[in-house]
Design an enzyme around this catalytic site. Structure first.
Site, PDB file in Angstrom:
ATOM      1  N   GLU A 181       0.848  -1.213   0.000  1.00  0.00           N
ATOM      2  CA  GLU A 181       0.000   0.000   0.000  1.00  0.00           C
ATOM      3  C   GLU A 181       0.876   1.253   0.000  1.00  0.00           C
ATOM      4  O   GLU A 181       0.813   2.098   0.905  1.00  0.00           O
ATOM      5  CB  GLU A 181      -0.934  -0.022   1.207  1.00  0.00           C
ATOM      6  CG  GLU A 181      -1.900  -1.187   1.148  1.00  0.00           C
ATOM      7  CD  GLU A 181      -3.032  -1.068   2.149  1.00  0.00           C
ATOM      8  OE1 GLU A 181      -2.839  -0.441   3.194  1.00  0.00           O
ATOM      9  OE2 GLU A 181      -4.124  -1.609   1.872  1.00  0.00           O
ATOM     10  N   GLU A 375      -5.179  -8.468  -0.870  1.00  0.00           N
ATOM     11  CA  GLU A 375      -5.935  -8.220   0.358  1.00  0.00           C
ATOM     12  C   GLU A 375      -7.407  -7.960   0.034  1.00  0.00           C
ATOM     13  O   GLU A 375      -7.693  -7.174  -0.872  1.00  0.00           O
ATOM     14  CB  GLU A 375      -5.416  -6.990   1.118  1.00  0.00           C
ATOM     15  CG  GLU A 375      -4.103  -7.200   1.813  1.00  0.00           C
ATOM     16  CD  GLU A 375      -3.667  -5.993   2.616  1.00  0.00           C
ATOM     17  OE1 GLU A 375      -4.554  -5.255   3.111  1.00  0.00           O
ATOM     18  OE2 GLU A 375      -2.441  -5.764   2.714  1.00  0.00           O
TER      19      GLU A 375
HETATM   20  C1  BGP Z   1      -4.341  -2.686   5.002  1.00  0.00           C
HETATM   21  C2  BGP Z   1      -3.026  -3.300   5.413  1.00  0.00           C
HETATM   22  C3  BGP Z   1      -3.091  -4.560   6.158  1.00  0.00           C
HETATM   23  C4  BGP Z   1      -4.369  -4.775   6.949  1.00  0.00           C
HETATM   24  C5  BGP Z   1      -5.601  -4.248   6.251  1.00  0.00           C
HETATM   25  C6  BGP Z   1      -6.841  -4.327   7.123  1.00  0.00           C
HETATM   26  O1  BGP Z   1      -4.172  -1.322   5.099  1.00  0.00           O
HETATM   27  O2  BGP Z   1      -2.220  -3.549   4.268  1.00  0.00           O
HETATM   28  O3  BGP Z   1      -1.938  -4.575   6.973  1.00  0.00           O
HETATM   29  O4  BGP Z   1      -4.245  -4.342   8.222  1.00  0.00           O
HETATM   30  O5  BGP Z   1      -5.416  -2.941   5.827  1.00  0.00           O
HETATM   31  O6  BGP Z   1      -6.926  -3.142   7.865  1.00  0.00           O
HETATM   32  P1  BGP Z   1      -7.135  -3.183   9.435  1.00  0.00           P
HETATM   33  O7  BGP Z   1      -6.183  -4.203   9.940  1.00  0.00           O
HETATM   34  O8  BGP Z   1      -6.843  -1.812   9.889  1.00  0.00           O
HETATM   35  O9  BGP Z   1      -8.578  -3.572   9.657  1.00  0.00           O
END
Ligand code: BGP
Length: 478
Positions: A181, A375
């Site tokens: 990201e 993701e």
């Molecule tokens: C993205 C990241 C992940 C993961 C995901 C879910 O920004 O790449 O690391 O965390 O978000 O977000 P969160 O864990 O804040 O719910």
């Protein structure tokens, strides 16, 4: 039943990040990573935005990454569970500070050996490692000494780190990606780039200079990977999710394009190999002077990525109407006007399966390269019943609808390498630091304060996802 056929070699699996799963934050010679300075709650968000009170953990604080879910010691059992679901791939990140504890000097053999063992365990089960070089964890020493990615010094230190792990794992890892990201740097600059701001500094200037350093470092990693690993595939990684204009007012439509471009900028450079005209205008309009070294343009031009990795959680909505803008919500940290046509998760993240198809088509149209969904997932506060079950029908519903739309995108002609859903086992939330924001097919007995047995429990979605994979995406359930 779904009406499309995913390719037989489609890489079904899950995605983790070292800092959100491993724990053992100083074990095996590992140095302190910037995420090890992130507590939970409001303070976490403030620090991620660059207001960093201390570069050493405070005795009085609880830091979720220090223990996480102890994947560092339990990965063999967890991988066996992933294999039971039929995973073809597991996305993990390498903690830079396990390999280079101070970010420079000699590599740490214990850290190298840990990932050797991890990749061997994956191959034992026929699971492809998909490896992220940088998933929000810059070594703290590089923040302290050089100010993180604001310094050009990190370009060559990152290149050395990339070359070290490429050479070590060249026979074990075929799929790599550089910065997780990469666009998050604009929203959470400490998390994304180790940036700490002093009073009165020009934040945008520092962010885009750091972005340039990461973009050059990413291209140098692509160059090194192609030189060291035969038939390697190296991707970028975008926090994606198209922006919708709130109305057909051209001002709203234009703002939607601008907001998409704010993120596409990074991928335009990583995939097309040069700064787009709209970025040059943006720098000029905002008085930003990005220092580039002779040769940077050639590096960017000659070492573009092989595929477009991206995360999708939701679409976003934007409006130029101050009245409308009062009603905001979120979508993976990015601010978004609340979309009246869509529901939201308990954390206010919009739920938009059709937006997944829209985003995938837009990325494929723009870059004409294979995509990799690295993701996608649904964070929820799961409850274990007295019988020890977790009936996460809401997660099955979210994933089923998103996978169906991904299948439609495939039929639209979008080339997709695989789908590694986020957090196949409950892990620490990046944005909130909570354990209760659970994504997993596997429940982990650990609460927000680090209490619990760490026992793993298969959820209802464990068996559902196993059927999805076994049926090549055909059997998504009724
Ligand atoms: C993205 C990241 C992940 C993961 C995901 C879910 O920004 O790449 O690391 O965390 O978000 O977000 P969160 O864990 O804040 O719910």
């Amino acid at each position: 039943m779904s009406s499309f056929i995913f390719p037989k070699d489609f890489l079904w699996g899950g995605a983790l990040a070292a800092n959100q799963a491993e724990g053992a934050y100083l074990e095996g010679g590992k140095g302190l990573s910037l995420v090890d300075l992130l507590p939970t709650g409001e303070k976490r968000m403030s620090i991620m935005k660059g207001n960093v009170p201390s570069l050493t953990p405070l005795e009085s604080e609880f830091y979720p990454s220090h223990g996480a879910i102890d994947f560092y010691h339990q990965y063999r059992e967890d991988i066996a569970l992933f294999a039971e679901m039929g995973f073809k791939a597991l996305r993990v990140s390498i903690a830079w500070a396990r390999i280079f504890p101070t970010g420079e000097d000699a590599p740490n053999e214990a850290g190298l050996q840990f990932y050797d063992d991890l990749f061997d365990e994956l191959h034992k089960h026929g699971i492809q490692p998909v490896v992220t070089l940088a998933h929000f964890d810059v070594p703290v020493d590089l923040v302290e000494k050089y100010g993180g990615w604001r310094s050009r010094k990190l370009v060559n230190l990152f290149e050395t780190y990339a070359k070290t792990v490429f050479a070590r794992y060249k026979d074990k890892v075929k799929y790599w990606m550089t910065f997780n990201e990469i666009n998050m740097l604009l929203h959470l600059p400490f998390l994304g780039a180790g940036l700490v701001f002093q009073e009165g500094e020009n934040v945008k200037q520092i962010q885009y200079q750091a972005a340039h350093h990461q973009l050059v470092a990413s291209a140098l990693a692509v160059k090194a990977g192609h030189e060291i690993i035969p038939d390697v595939q190296i991707g970028c990684m975008l926090a994606a999710g198209s922006f919708y204009p709130y109305t057909c007012n051209p001002e709203d439509v234009y703002q939607g394009m601008e907001k998409d471009r704010e993120s596409y900028f990074f991928i335009d450079v990583q995939s097309r190999g040069e700064y787009p005209g709209y970025a040059k205008r943006f720098f000029k309009d905002h008085g930003l002077n990005i220092e580039m070294e002779p040769g940077d343009a050639d590096i960017l031009k000659n070492h573009t990525v092989d595929y477009i990795g991206f995360s999708y959680y939701s679409s976003r909505t934007t409006s130029t109407d101050p009245e409308v803008v009062k009603n905001m919500t979120s979508g993976n940290v990015f601010g978004s006007v609340s979309n009246p046509y869509l529901d939201k998760s308990d954390w206010g993240w919009t739920i938009d399966p059709k937006g997944f198809r829209i985003t995938a088509n837009q990325l494929h149209d723009r870059y004409q390269k294979p995509l990799f969904v690295v993701e996608n997932g649904f964070g929820a506060n799961d409850v274990v019943t007295p019988e020890g079950e977790v009936n996460d029908d809401y997660r099955i519903d979210y994933l089923k609808r998103h996978i169906a739309e991904m299948g439609e995108a495939l039929q639209d002609g979008v080339e997709i390498i695989g789908y590694t859903s986020w957090g196949p086992i409950d892990i620490v939330s990046a944005s909130s630091g909570e354990m209760k924001k659970r994504y997993g097919y596997i429940y982990v007995d650990r609460d927000n304060e680090g209490n619990g047995s760490l026992k793993r429990i298969k959820k209802k979605s464990f068996h559902w996802y196993k059927n999805v994979i076994q049926s090549d995406g055909e059997n998504l359930g009724e």
